[in-house]
Write a protein that holds these residues in place. Sequence first.
Motif, PDB file in Angstrom:
ATOM      1  N   GLU A 294       6.941  -8.765   1.724  1.00  0.00           N
ATOM      2  CA  GLU A 294       6.680  -7.911   0.565  1.00  0.00           C
ATOM      3  C   GLU A 294       6.749  -8.682  -0.746  1.00  0.00           C
ATOM      4  O   GLU A 294       5.901  -8.513  -1.618  1.00  0.00           O
ATOM      5  CB  GLU A 294       7.690  -6.756   0.535  1.00  0.00           C
ATOM      6  CG  GLU A 294       7.494  -5.814  -0.649  1.00  0.00           C
ATOM      7  CD  GLU A 294       8.436  -4.625  -0.607  1.00  0.00           C
ATOM      8  OE1 GLU A 294       8.946  -4.240  -1.671  1.00  0.00           O
ATOM      9  OE2 GLU A 294       8.662  -4.072   0.498  1.00  0.00           O
ATOM     10  N   GLU A 295       7.740  -9.537  -0.874  1.00  0.00           N
ATOM     11  CA  GLU A 295       7.901 -10.275  -2.120  1.00  0.00           C
ATOM     12  C   GLU A 295       6.676 -11.141  -2.411  1.00  0.00           C
ATOM     13  O   GLU A 295       6.208 -11.225  -3.546  1.00  0.00           O
ATOM     14  CB  GLU A 295       9.160 -11.146  -2.060  1.00  0.00           C
ATOM     15  CG  GLU A 295       9.521 -11.830  -3.375  1.00  0.00           C
ATOM     16  CD  GLU A 295       9.820 -10.856  -4.499  1.00  0.00           C
ATOM     17  OE1 GLU A 295       9.508 -11.179  -5.661  1.00  0.00           O
ATOM     18  OE2 GLU A 295      10.339  -9.752  -4.212  1.00  0.00           O
TER      19      GLU A 295
ATOM     20  N   VAL B 263       3.796  -9.045  -3.652  1.00  0.00           N
ATOM     21  CA  VAL B 263       3.996  -8.627  -5.039  1.00  0.00           C
ATOM     22  C   VAL B 263       3.696  -9.779  -5.989  1.00  0.00           C
ATOM     23  O   VAL B 263       3.014  -9.609  -7.008  1.00  0.00           O
ATOM     24  CB  VAL B 263       5.440  -8.117  -5.245  1.00  0.00           C
ATOM     25  CG1 VAL B 263       5.720  -7.875  -6.725  1.00  0.00           C
ATOM     26  CG2 VAL B 263       5.661  -6.842  -4.454  1.00  0.00           C
TER      27      VAL B 263
ATOM     28  N   SER C 240      -0.024 -10.471  -6.303  1.00  0.00           N
ATOM     29  CA  SER C 240      -0.886  -9.327  -6.622  1.00  0.00           C
ATOM     30  C   SER C 240      -1.634  -9.511  -7.942  1.00  0.00           C
ATOM     31  O   SER C 240      -2.798  -9.120  -8.054  1.00  0.00           O
ATOM     32  CB  SER C 240      -0.063  -8.035  -6.650  1.00  0.00           C
ATOM     33  OG  SER C 240       0.947  -8.098  -7.639  1.00  0.00           O
TER      34      SER C 240
ATOM     35  N   LEU D 165      -2.674  -5.658   0.735  1.00  0.00           N
ATOM     36  CA  LEU D 165      -2.228  -4.889  -0.419  1.00  0.00           C
ATOM     37  C   LEU D 165      -2.052  -3.411  -0.082  1.00  0.00           C
ATOM     38  O   LEU D 165      -1.128  -2.756  -0.566  1.00  0.00           O
ATOM     39  CB  LEU D 165      -3.241  -5.018  -1.566  1.00  0.00           C
ATOM     40  CG  LEU D 165      -3.389  -6.386  -2.217  1.00  0.00           C
ATOM     41  CD1 LEU D 165      -4.633  -6.420  -3.104  1.00  0.00           C
ATOM     42  CD2 LEU D 165      -2.147  -6.730  -3.041  1.00  0.00           C
TER      43      LEU D 165
ATOM     44  N   LEU E  90       1.445  -1.643   1.146  1.00  0.00           N
ATOM     45  CA  LEU E  90       2.449  -1.557   0.090  1.00  0.00           C
ATOM     46  C   LEU E  90       1.981  -0.629  -1.027  1.00  0.00           C
ATOM     47  O   LEU E  90       2.763   0.140  -1.591  1.00  0.00           O
ATOM     48  CB  LEU E  90       2.750  -2.952  -0.464  1.00  0.00           C
ATOM     49  CG  LEU E  90       3.797  -3.051  -1.580  1.00  0.00           C
ATOM     50  CD1 LEU E  90       5.119  -2.430  -1.145  1.00  0.00           C
ATOM     51  CD2 LEU E  90       3.996  -4.510  -1.988  1.00  0.00           C
TER      52      LEU E  90
ATOM     53  N   ASP F 251       8.037   0.107  -8.264  1.00  0.00           N
ATOM     54  CA  ASP F 251       7.353  -0.949  -9.011  1.00  0.00           C
ATOM     55  C   ASP F 251       6.538  -1.858  -8.101  1.00  0.00           C
ATOM     56  O   ASP F 251       5.424  -2.257  -8.454  1.00  0.00           O
ATOM     57  CB  ASP F 251       8.371  -1.777  -9.803  1.00  0.00           C
ATOM     58  CG  ASP F 251       7.701  -2.835 -10.660  1.00  0.00           C
ATOM     59  OD1 ASP F 251       6.917  -2.466 -11.553  1.00  0.00           O
ATOM     60  OD2 ASP F 251       7.944  -4.036 -10.420  1.00  0.00           O
ATOM     61  N   HIS F 252       7.072  -2.192  -6.942  1.00  0.00           N
ATOM     62  CA  HIS F 252       6.324  -3.060  -6.025  1.00  0.00           C
ATOM     63  C   HIS F 252       5.035  -2.378  -5.558  1.00  0.00           C
ATOM     64  O   HIS F 252       3.963  -3.001  -5.508  1.00  0.00           O
ATOM     65  CB  HIS F 252       7.194  -3.440  -4.821  1.00  0.00           C
ATOM     66  CG  HIS F 252       8.184  -4.514  -5.138  1.00  0.00           C
ATOM     67  ND1 HIS F 252       8.918  -5.172  -4.171  1.00  0.00           N
ATOM     68  CD2 HIS F 252       8.563  -5.064  -6.320  1.00  0.00           C
ATOM     69  CE1 HIS F 252       9.698  -6.069  -4.734  1.00  0.00           C
ATOM     70  NE2 HIS F 252       9.511  -6.021  -6.037  1.00  0.00           N
TER      71      HIS F 252
ATOM     72  N   ARG G 246       2.496  -2.435  -8.423  1.00  0.00           N
ATOM     73  CA  ARG G 246       1.831  -3.732  -8.612  1.00  0.00           C
ATOM     74  C   ARG G 246       0.759  -3.961  -7.541  1.00  0.00           C
ATOM     75  O   ARG G 246      -0.333  -4.456  -7.840  1.00  0.00           O
ATOM     76  CB  ARG G 246       2.868  -4.859  -8.581  1.00  0.00           C
ATOM     77  CG  ARG G 246       3.792  -4.873  -9.795  1.00  0.00           C
ATOM     78  CD  ARG G 246       4.879  -5.936  -9.643  1.00  0.00           C
ATOM     79  NE  ARG G 246       5.813  -5.897 -10.740  1.00  0.00           N
ATOM     80  CZ  ARG G 246       5.677  -6.584 -11.884  1.00  0.00           C
ATOM     81  NH1 ARG G 246       4.625  -7.374 -12.052  1.00  0.00           N
ATOM     82  NH2 ARG G 246       6.572  -6.499 -12.837  1.00  0.00           N
ATOM     83  N   ALA G 247       1.093  -3.614  -6.329  1.00  0.00           N
ATOM     84  CA  ALA G 247       0.115  -3.786  -5.250  1.00  0.00           C
ATOM     85  C   ALA G 247      -1.084  -2.868  -5.457  1.00  0.00           C
ATOM     86  O   ALA G 247      -2.239  -3.273  -5.233  1.00  0.00           O
ATOM     87  CB  ALA G 247       0.774  -3.507  -3.903  1.00  0.00           C
TER      88      ALA G 247
END
Length: 716
Positions: free
Chosen positions: A303-304, A307, A310, A327, A330, A340-341, A344-345
């Motif tokens: 996941e990190e 992000v 992205s 993408l 997420l 927030d994650h 962003r995705a």
Amino acid sequence: MDLVHLLDGLDVRHWSSLSHAYGSAEDIPDLLRALTGADADAADEALSELYGSVLHQGTVYAASAEAVPFLAEIAAAGHRTADVLALLGGMAESEDEYGVAPGAVRAAVADRLPLLLPLLASPEPEVRRIAAWAVSHTRAIAIALPALRARWEEEPEPAARAEVLAGIARLDPQGGAAAAAAVLDPSQPAEVRMAAVFASLDAGAPWTEPMHTTMLSLLPADHLRSDLDLERGEPLAAVIEALLGRGRRKERKVAFALIDAALHDARAEVRAEGLWAADRACMLSRSAPRRLVWNLRAAAVDEESVVVMSSLLGRLGSVAAPAADILAPLAGRNPDHDDDHADRALAALVLVAPAQSTPLLAAGLGRRPRALDAAAGFRSPEDSAFPYDGELLDAVRARLARPEALSGNEPWQLTNLLAGWGAEAAPALPELCAALPHFPAQAARAIASVAADCAPADRARAVTSLRAVAAEPGALPAAKVLHDLDGEIAPLLHCLEQDLRRGAGRLRDAARMAGALGPRAAALAPALREALSGTDGDTTPALDTDTALAEALWRVTGDADGVVAVLDSVFARAEQNPWSRWSVVRAARTTVLLGPAGRPLAARLEAVLDDPAQAPAAVLALAAVAEPASLDRTALAEAALRSAESDADPTGACDALEALGPDALTSDHVRRLVALADGDARVIRSGVEERVIRQDEAFRNRARVLLSACPEPAAP
């Protein structure tokens, strides 16, 4: 440490007659005294203020040169030596000089080398390191280079040794490369090997297998970044930039191979550096996005990493479609909660695969501000509207139905989304009309687009709502849309006159709207002239306001003499303000409208042809106002082309070349235009990060259109 005589002669200088970033340099003596004083806090503040005044954002001034002798004495006396050396080195490095002879500040530092060179042997490694950096920036090869070479033979501390090698390479690139070749061995400290890679690149040395192996062995290299060379803040990305800058296919292949290796590394910190390098590559190379997208996708292992990448994927747009599937999971997470994650995705997915993102945006509307901003950003000329979706329309209407709950940019974002859909968004007209009192500018703009081609009954209801709001104070946006939709001009003229007479920040917008009305706004001429008489100064806002008012007067009255006088004043005042170069561009573009009536301004336009940022607009204006027979069209084409090649105003350069016509281009011009259109290096490399790639592609298309009109074929 004897500080008694360091400042001898300080008060003999006429500091008040010198200038720095903030005007008179009369404060420099007190700052230098505070710097040498016993109060540590006062000395820290003095050093900060000296940076802000004599080396302001990298710019040096007349006072900078005069301060150098005292600063050199302070450094040599051992007082805050490392800090003062860094300031002196920065001044020697600067090529951004204002109000001082070119090279004068650097020469002043070079004159003090007898004081500074002994610091290369200071007992403090940090002083030795910064001294090597500072003295090399004097470019005093005959004096500084032998001292650095001697220090290279003796320096034991890795960071200082690396800076000595960098200094040698700066003054003697080939000698630096020769020294570098001997220290690529893994037994050498990492700092030295990193400096050796850069020394070899700076000398133009071929990229060899040992260099490639060395660079990969240094990863992660972020801890090797130099606090002195800020342009090389991220070592791997800086190496990639240097390789791509050579403009050859072989080096591009090497650069992409380095990125591939980093992106596939098992260590997260190395993959992060690979992502930074990939980002830099995509901003510099037109072939990089398609070449790297699959490796970016492979590097999205958690996941990190999704992000972090992205933002880059979003900037690549549809080219990054192969990464849409990493993408989407997420992006669709937790639509009922702030995340927030996920936001962003989703923002990236909006740009990469718009149709795929619409249901996810509809589900999370109100909780995905980044994604909504990305969708609303489909507004520039090179973009189409964000895809229409009925479910998303319903979600937008639901948000608009509670205007009191909206804050920040959301009113603009929601209404811009509707404006892009045009008549398809007609079901939202009731919510838009109800929102007019809450955010009139945004709602009115959307109504203008949505109601323009909708059913007559819907249009009539929108006009009724606009008419009610247009009668209220501050109703200019509604009055303008009412005029656009229904032709009612009286409310618009009333609002424009009010804003013109109020002045301040309203003037430019009011002037543009008045000018768009042309002679129908004749009643506003007195207010326009009154507003002109109230502006003054050479600040950018004042100059731009005068230009906007002059343009409006020309469109409304056709008063050539008055308008020419105003524009001439703008050009003259802009000469006194180095920050007003774009005000000159705007004034030149207004001059275009005058045609032959603007001929008295020709000398002003010719005077700025050597400035790459101003040249395209000046060429455009000269082509419009000058006697055709007097124009050297080939020379004007050269000025425009240089602007594009230097990334000063590439879009303006296309406008200018189009105005000049293909006959103005020589075969060399055509060859260079082909390189700009079909070369791998991006022409547009600066600006708003999210727009650079799209703007470069738009420039490329414009350049190809220009080439298609050339009389002779030009092969890439």
